[in-house]
Design a protein around this motif. Structure first.
Motif, PDB file in Angstrom:
ATOM      1  N   PRO A   1      -4.868  -0.210  -0.432  1.00  0.00           N
ATOM      2  CA  PRO A   1      -3.415  -1.080   0.145  1.00  0.00           C
ATOM      3  C   PRO A   1      -3.348  -0.645   1.872  1.00  0.00           C
ATOM      4  O   PRO A   1      -3.419  -1.574   2.505  1.00  0.00           O
ATOM      5  N   ASP A   2      -4.257   0.384   2.126  1.00  0.00           N
ATOM      6  CA  ASP A   2      -4.495   0.755   3.725  1.00  0.00           C
ATOM      7  C   ASP A   2      -6.464   1.496   3.744  1.00  0.00           C
ATOM      8  O   ASP A   2      -5.733   2.463   3.723  1.00  0.00           O
ATOM      9  N   LEU A   3      -6.328   0.196   4.807  1.00  0.00           N
ATOM     10  CA  LEU A   3      -8.352   1.163   4.818  1.00  0.00           C
ATOM     11  C   LEU A   3      -8.144   2.331   5.415  1.00  0.00           C
ATOM     12  O   LEU A   3      -9.119   3.175   5.334  1.00  0.00           O
ATOM     13  N   GLU A   4      -7.686   2.139   6.568  1.00  0.00           N
ATOM     14  CA  GLU A   4      -7.904   3.281   7.519  1.00  0.00           C
ATOM     15  C   GLU A   4      -7.313   4.589   7.218  1.00  0.00           C
ATOM     16  O   GLU A   4      -7.510   6.200   6.951  1.00  0.00           O
TER      17      GLU A   4
ATOM     18  N   SER B   1      -4.963  -8.544  -9.155  1.00  0.00           N
ATOM     19  CA  SER B   1      -4.705  -8.912  -9.324  1.00  0.00           C
ATOM     20  C   SER B   1      -3.408  -8.127  -7.820  1.00  0.00           C
ATOM     21  O   SER B   1      -3.192  -7.359  -7.976  1.00  0.00           O
ATOM     22  N   SER B   2      -1.534  -8.636  -7.541  1.00  0.00           N
ATOM     23  CA  SER B   2      -1.355  -8.444  -6.121  1.00  0.00           C
ATOM     24  C   SER B   2      -0.642  -7.203  -6.657  1.00  0.00           C
ATOM     25  O   SER B   2      -0.123  -6.720  -7.961  1.00  0.00           O
ATOM     26  N   GLY B   3      -1.086  -6.198  -6.252  1.00  0.00           N
ATOM     27  CA  GLY B   3      -0.419  -4.889  -5.821  1.00  0.00           C
ATOM     28  C   GLY B   3      -1.379  -3.758  -6.644  1.00  0.00           C
ATOM     29  O   GLY B   3      -0.916  -1.900  -6.488  1.00  0.00           O
ATOM     30  N   PHE B   4      -2.524  -4.001  -6.702  1.00  0.00           N
ATOM     31  CA  PHE B   4      -3.923  -3.342  -7.577  1.00  0.00           C
ATOM     32  C   PHE B   4      -4.131  -2.569  -6.585  1.00  0.00           C
ATOM     33  O   PHE B   4      -4.432  -3.137  -5.977  1.00  0.00           O
TER      34      PHE B   4
END
Length: 131
Positions: free
Chosen positions: A11-14, A63-66
């Motif tokens: 959900p957050d690359l960094e 899917s969203s949230g995966f």
């Protein structure tokens, strides 16, 4: 053939990159910002860990949230022979990422008989070595 590449959707690359750098001493070896999405690539010197965020609507977007393992990749000596073996075993070609099989990060994507996505690459991925 050896598994040399594992791709995680995060959900957050960094934040994910910082976690794997800190917890496992992995090193950043690249970043892509493409039409399909973005990725930060880390390596332990042998294996490439791709942290990915796909743009909504792309065929590879989960899917969203995966968040979790998305696909993995094998480094092979001969792309044509590996493709033949995969298809003979029931795998299906999905698409190629890149257009030069001799460059790092070029991969041919396939689905196994159960729909699991995996890659093959002759040149490997940033941060991978041949052993």
């Amino acid at each position: 053939m050896k598994i040399k590449h594992i791709a995680l959707v995060v959900p957050d690359l960094e934040a994910a990159a910082t976690f794997y750098e800190t917890a496992f001493d992995m090193k950043r070896v690249g970043r892509d910002d493409l039409e399909m999405g973005s990725g930060i690539y880390l390596s332990d010197g042998s294996t490439n860990l791709a942290l990915l965020q796909y743009k909504e609507g792309h065929p590879l977007a989960p899917s969203s949230g995966f968040a979790g393992v998305h696909h993995f990749g094998f480094q092979v000596d001969d792309l044509a022979e590996a493709e033949r073996r995969i298809e003979a075993a029931g795998g299906k070609f999905f698409f190629s990422l890149g257009n030069d099989p001799e460059k790092k990060n070029f991969e041919k994507k396939f689905k196994d008989p159960f729909g699991v996505v995996f890659d093959i690459s002759k040149s490997g991925w940033e941060g991978t070595g041949r052993d």
